[in-house]
Design an enzyme around this catalytic site. Structure first.
Site, PDB file in Angstrom:
ATOM      1  N   SER A   1      -1.318  37.009 -35.365  1.00  0.00           N
ATOM      2  CA  SER A   1      -2.076  35.860 -34.857  1.00  0.00           C
ATOM      3  C   SER A   1      -2.483  34.906 -35.975  1.00  0.00           C
ATOM      4  CB  SER A   1      -3.343  36.363 -34.172  1.00  0.00           C
ATOM      5  OG  SER A   1      -2.977  37.197 -33.107  1.00  0.00           O
TER       6      SER A   1
ATOM      7  N   GLN B   1      23.376 -15.520  -6.721  1.00  0.00           N
ATOM      8  CA  GLN B   1      22.665 -16.531  -5.952  1.00  0.00           C
ATOM      9  C   GLN B   1      21.587 -17.051  -6.897  1.00  0.00           C
ATOM     10  OE1 GLN B   1      19.957 -15.228  -2.953  1.00  0.00           O
ATOM     11  NE2 GLN B   1      20.147 -17.072  -1.720  1.00  0.00           N
TER      12      GLN B   1
ATOM     13  N   GLY C   1      17.231 -18.105   0.869  1.00  0.00           N
ATOM     14  CA  GLY C   1      17.325 -17.435   2.158  1.00  0.00           C
ATOM     15  C   GLY C   1      18.544 -16.540   2.293  1.00  0.00           C
TER      16      GLY C   1
ATOM     17  N   ARG D   1       6.297 -10.030  -1.646  1.00  0.00           N
ATOM     18  CA  ARG D   1       5.241  -9.205  -1.053  1.00  0.00           C
ATOM     19  C   ARG D   1       5.035  -7.888  -1.791  1.00  0.00           C
ATOM     20  NH1 ARG D   1       8.091 -10.073   4.658  1.00  0.00           N
ATOM     21  NH2 ARG D   1       9.804 -10.422   3.191  1.00  0.00           N
TER      22      ARG D   1
ATOM     23  N   TYR E   1       2.345  26.701 -30.946  1.00  0.00           N
ATOM     24  CA  TYR E   1       3.309  25.609 -30.930  1.00  0.00           C
ATOM     25  C   TYR E   1       4.620  26.084 -31.538  1.00  0.00           C
ATOM     26  CZ  TYR E   1       5.848  21.379 -31.968  1.00  0.00           C
ATOM     27  OH  TYR E   1       6.840  20.431 -32.037  1.00  0.00           O
TER      28      TYR E   1
ATOM     29  N   TYR F   1      21.164  -5.536   4.040  1.00  0.00           N
ATOM     30  CA  TYR F   1      20.084  -5.988   3.169  1.00  0.00           C
ATOM     31  C   TYR F   1      19.747  -4.860   2.183  1.00  0.00           C
ATOM     32  CZ  TYR F   1      19.214  -9.815   6.506  1.00  0.00           C
ATOM     33  OH  TYR F   1      19.321 -10.917   7.311  1.00  0.00           O
TER      34      TYR F   1
ATOM     35  N   LYS G   1      13.115  -6.427  -6.039  1.00  0.00           N
ATOM     36  CA  LYS G   1      12.680  -5.460  -5.028  1.00  0.00           C
ATOM     37  C   LYS G   1      13.622  -4.265  -4.918  1.00  0.00           C
ATOM     38  CE  LYS G   1      12.534  -6.782  -0.662  1.00  0.00           C
ATOM     39  NZ  LYS G   1      11.931  -7.336   0.561  1.00  0.00           N
TER      40      LYS G   1
ATOM     41  N   LYS H   1       9.192  22.968 -28.013  1.00  0.00           N
ATOM     42  CA  LYS H   1      10.087  21.803 -28.078  1.00  0.00           C
ATOM     43  C   LYS H   1      11.295  22.182 -28.907  1.00  0.00           C
ATOM     44  CE  LYS H   1      10.659  19.080 -31.168  1.00  0.00           C
ATOM     45  NZ  LYS H   1      10.622  18.209 -32.342  1.00  0.00           N
TER      46      LYS H   1
HETATM   47  C1  UD1 Z   1      14.934 -10.245   7.135  1.00  0.00           C
HETATM   48  C2  UD1 Z   1      15.458 -10.911   8.417  1.00  0.00           C
HETATM   49  C3  UD1 Z   1      14.635 -10.433   9.599  1.00  0.00           C
HETATM   50  C4  UD1 Z   1      14.719  -8.933   9.683  1.00  0.00           C
HETATM   51  C5  UD1 Z   1      14.325  -8.257   8.370  1.00  0.00           C
HETATM   52  C6  UD1 Z   1      14.695  -6.789   8.421  1.00  0.00           C
HETATM   53  C7  UD1 Z   1      16.336 -13.128   7.809  1.00  0.00           C
HETATM   54  C8  UD1 Z   1      16.074 -14.576   7.820  1.00  0.00           C
HETATM   55  N1  UD1 Z   1      15.341 -12.349   8.279  1.00  0.00           N
HETATM   56  O1  UD1 Z   1      13.615 -10.663   6.914  1.00  0.00           O
HETATM   57  O2  UD1 Z   1      15.120 -11.021  10.802  1.00  0.00           O
HETATM   58  O3  UD1 Z   1      13.909  -8.473  10.738  1.00  0.00           O
HETATM   59  O4  UD1 Z   1      15.022  -8.832   7.271  1.00  0.00           O
HETATM   60  O5  UD1 Z   1      14.259  -6.083   7.299  1.00  0.00           O
HETATM   61  O6  UD1 Z   1      17.406 -12.718   7.420  1.00  0.00           O
HETATM   62  N2  UD1 Z   1      17.697 -11.903  -0.148  1.00  0.00           N
HETATM   63  C9  UD1 Z   1      18.561 -12.504  -1.030  1.00  0.00           C
HETATM   64  N3  UD1 Z   1      18.451 -13.843  -1.232  1.00  0.00           N
HETATM   65  C10 UD1 Z   1      17.544 -14.612  -0.586  1.00  0.00           C
HETATM   66  C11 UD1 Z   1      16.658 -13.992   0.319  1.00  0.00           C
HETATM   67  C12 UD1 Z   1      16.769 -12.633   0.533  1.00  0.00           C
HETATM   68  O7  UD1 Z   1      19.408 -11.856  -1.635  1.00  0.00           O
HETATM   69  O8  UD1 Z   1      17.535 -15.832  -0.818  1.00  0.00           O
HETATM   70  C13 UD1 Z   1      17.809 -10.449   0.064  1.00  0.00           C
HETATM   71  C14 UD1 Z   1      16.576  -9.705  -0.384  1.00  0.00           C
HETATM   72  O9  UD1 Z   1      16.712  -9.247  -1.723  1.00  0.00           O
HETATM   73  C15 UD1 Z   1      16.506  -8.530   0.594  1.00  0.00           C
HETATM   74  C16 UD1 Z   1      17.212  -9.060   1.838  1.00  0.00           C
HETATM   75  O10 UD1 Z   1      17.946 -10.197   1.439  1.00  0.00           O
HETATM   76  O11 UD1 Z   1      17.212  -7.428   0.099  1.00  0.00           O
HETATM   77  C17 UD1 Z   1      16.235  -9.420   2.954  1.00  0.00           C
HETATM   78  O12 UD1 Z   1      15.329 -10.414   2.502  1.00  0.00           O
HETATM   79  P1  UD1 Z   1      13.801 -10.386   2.873  1.00  0.00           P
HETATM   80  O13 UD1 Z   1      13.145 -11.540   2.200  1.00  0.00           O
HETATM   81  O14 UD1 Z   1      13.212  -9.059   2.689  1.00  0.00           O
HETATM   82  O15 UD1 Z   1      13.867 -10.732   4.449  1.00  0.00           O
HETATM   83  P2  UD1 Z   1      12.799 -10.326   5.560  1.00  0.00           P
HETATM   84  O16 UD1 Z   1      11.679 -11.286   5.506  1.00  0.00           O
HETATM   85  O17 UD1 Z   1      12.487  -8.896   5.454  1.00  0.00           O
HETATM   86 MG    MG Z   2      12.917  -7.454   4.030  1.00  0.00          MG
END
Ligand code: UD1
Ligand code: MG
Length: 486
Positions: free
Chosen positions: A425, A92, A97, A26, A386, A120, A33, A371
């Site tokens: 000057s 990963q 997810g 997004r 300069y 996160y 990110k 500089k």
């Molecule tokens: C997630 C939560 C949601 C919460 C929100 C809060 C889940 C399923 N959902 O959603 O309930 O309200 O955060 O901000 O957990 N990431 C990985 N590997 C992946 C996917 C994500 O490392 O495969 C990391 C991302 O880099 C990020 C974090 O996990 O830092 C959250 O992922 P993101 O995709 O932003 O989840 P949300 O949709 O915001």
């Molecule tokens: Mg998020």
């Protein structure tokens, strides 16, 4: 005392997993990110600051997108702020997810028996006291799983906290999997959990990707724990802004605004006046002395340090600049990686580039660029000049339009102007060259040879005055015009 020590010894080990593998679809960006920045600081660095404040025994940053760069940024952080616990960067490979991401950290927690905090990487506002309170509540209630929650007016995008009519927790449902009836739930999941390691790893193996996004949701472990009758604790965060997740440029702008406001307020409390605080942008590592006044449209970036009683008229961009006390920046100044002594006056419209070191009471005026210029106390270069790769002594006057010709197309050369010299000057100083102490350079001179102490350098074509020429010229013109008109 004895009791306190006993309790400290009895504390279970603390581990932290930070999820930072996602790309952030997004955000519409090529970069991971967590590398995007608020107030000049990448999200991941903010999260590391909070995490390391809890002094974990083990910390794992799960990386994927831009793994090398994320690791580099984290590595640089730990070089600045070493941590006693072990740090690892599990990969990963495929982003399947948040549940799958935590699973990637399992190997890093082999032989670990304690509590694991899961954070996160896209929640940069989270502060250490909130996290500490979560761990304390978790331990005080001997919980298997504890999580933060918060109430937010605009919950779209967040996982919702679902409760039974009696208020007890049921689980978390993601936005895309919500029943229409639950759309209005305002209590959301900020994504910060504390889980007993013994329960965490087995729960992760039971996750299924049978949801709208086909992902392994970490959030599903909450319902699992509730269903198996484990103790699950929630802790409400009063300010939802602290735990806001950043998923889009708009989220970023919102948090940026919040961070900017907080920094301006911090410096107001420290005695700084802002004439228009809405248009001032200050990064975190900047410091400002009391009684300094800052006008509109000012950006203070990097490790900029401003002394006491300075005056910044406005429209200035300073990066890694160090200003002494009582410095006056007139309108329109760009300064990078430089030092300015007490009581100096700069601008309007000046460009102070890297390596510039100005002593006290120096005047740098309009349309002057410096500089790698070391300038002595009380020296003035006030107009259209300069000064590059040069050293200028004290109490020297550099006239309008002076240029150090420092570059021959291959190499840079140095100019030295000794104390008390006067450069007239429109002079060009062709480096390498030295203007001796108390010497004069006549206006319009091109200096190509060293000028000895207290002498005059003059290189002008001799002037010729042709008397009466202008009158004759005008008469001739007027005559021609008359005959043309007839
Ligand atoms: C997630 C939560 C949601 C919460 C929100 C809060 C889940 C399923 N959902 O959603 O309930 O309200 O955060 O901000 O957990 N990431 C990985 N590997 C992946 C996917 C994500 O490392 O495969 C990391 C991302 O880099 C990020 C974090 O996990 O830092 C959250 O992922 P993101 O995709 O932003 O989840 P949300 O949709 O915001
Ligand atoms: Mg998020």
């Amino acid at each position: 005392m004895y009791n306190q020590r006993l309790r400290m010894v009895a504390k279970p080990p603390l581990g932290i997993v930070i999820l930072a593998a996602g790309r952030g679809t997004r955000m519409r960006s090529e970069r991971a990110k967590v590398l995007h920045a608020i107030a000049g600081k990448p999200f991941i660095v903010s999260v590391l600051e909070t995490a390391s404040a809890l002094v974990p025994d083990r910390l794992a940053v799960v990386v994927g997108h831009d793994a090398t760069e994320v690791e580099r940024v984290c590595g640089a952080f730990f070089t600045r702020r070493p941590m006693a616990g072990t740090v690892s960067y599990p990969r990963q490979v495929e982003q399947r997810g948040t549940g799958d991401a935590v699973r990637a950290a399992a190997a890093a927690f082999e032989g670990f028996d304690g509590d694991v905090l899961i954070l996160y990487g896209d929640v940069p506002g989270l502060a250490a006291p909130t996290l500490r309170a979560l761990v304390e509540q978790h331990r005080a209630n001997a919980a298997t799983l504890s999580l933060l929650t918060t109430e937010i007016d605009e919950p779209t995008g967040y996982g919702r906290i679902l409760r039974r009519p009696d208020g007890t927790l049921r689980g978390i449902v993601e936005q895309r999997d919500l029943d229409p009836a639950d759309q209005a739930v305002r209590e959301i999941n900020p994504g910060i959990y504390c889980v007993r390691s013994r329960a965490l790893w087995p729960a992760l193996t039971r996750l299924r990707a049978d949801n709208a996004q086909g992902e392994y949701y970490l959030t599903d472990i909450v319902a699992m724990a509730v269903e198996s009758g484990e103790v699950v604790e929630t802790r409400a965060v009063p300010d939802p802004g602290e735990v806001a997740g950043i998923n889009s440029r708009e989220d970023m702008a919102n948090l940026e605004e919040r961070a900017r406001k907080a920094l301006v307020e911090k410096w107001m409390r420290a005695g700084v006046t802002f004439r228009d605080r809405a248009t001032v942008y200050i990064e975190e590592d900047v410091t400002i002395g009391a009684d300094t006044e800052i006008g509109p449209n000012v950006q203070l970036l990097g490790r900029t340090t401003i002394g006491r009683g300075c005056e910044l008229d406005g429209t200035a961009l300073l990066r890694d600049a160090t200003l002494g006390d009582g410095v006056h920046l007139r309108l329109g100044v760009v300064m990078t990686d430089c030092q300015v002594g007490d009581g100096s006056i700069i601008g309007p419209f000046a460009h102070i580039r890297p390596g510039t070191v100005l002593a006290e009471e120096v005047h740098i005026g309009n349309f002057v660029e410096t500089k790698k210029a070391k300038v002595g106390r009380g020296t003035k270069a006030n107009h259209l000049t300069y000064l590059g790769d040069c050293e200028i002594g004290t109490a020297t006057n550099v006239g309008a339009g002076t240029i150090t010709c420092n570059y021959d197309g291959f190499q840079k050369h140095r100019t030295t102007i000794e104390a008390g010299a006067f450069v007239g000057s429109d002079s060009q100083l062709v480096a390498p060259v030295t203007i001796g102490r108390d010497a004069y350079v006549a206006s319009g001179t091109t200096v190509t040879k060293d000028v000895p102490r207290a002498s005059l350098a003059l290189s002008r074509v001799k002037q010729v005055n042709v008397e009466g020429w202008a009158d004759r010229f005008r008469e001739a013109k007027a005559k021609r015009k008359k005959s043309d008109d007839h």
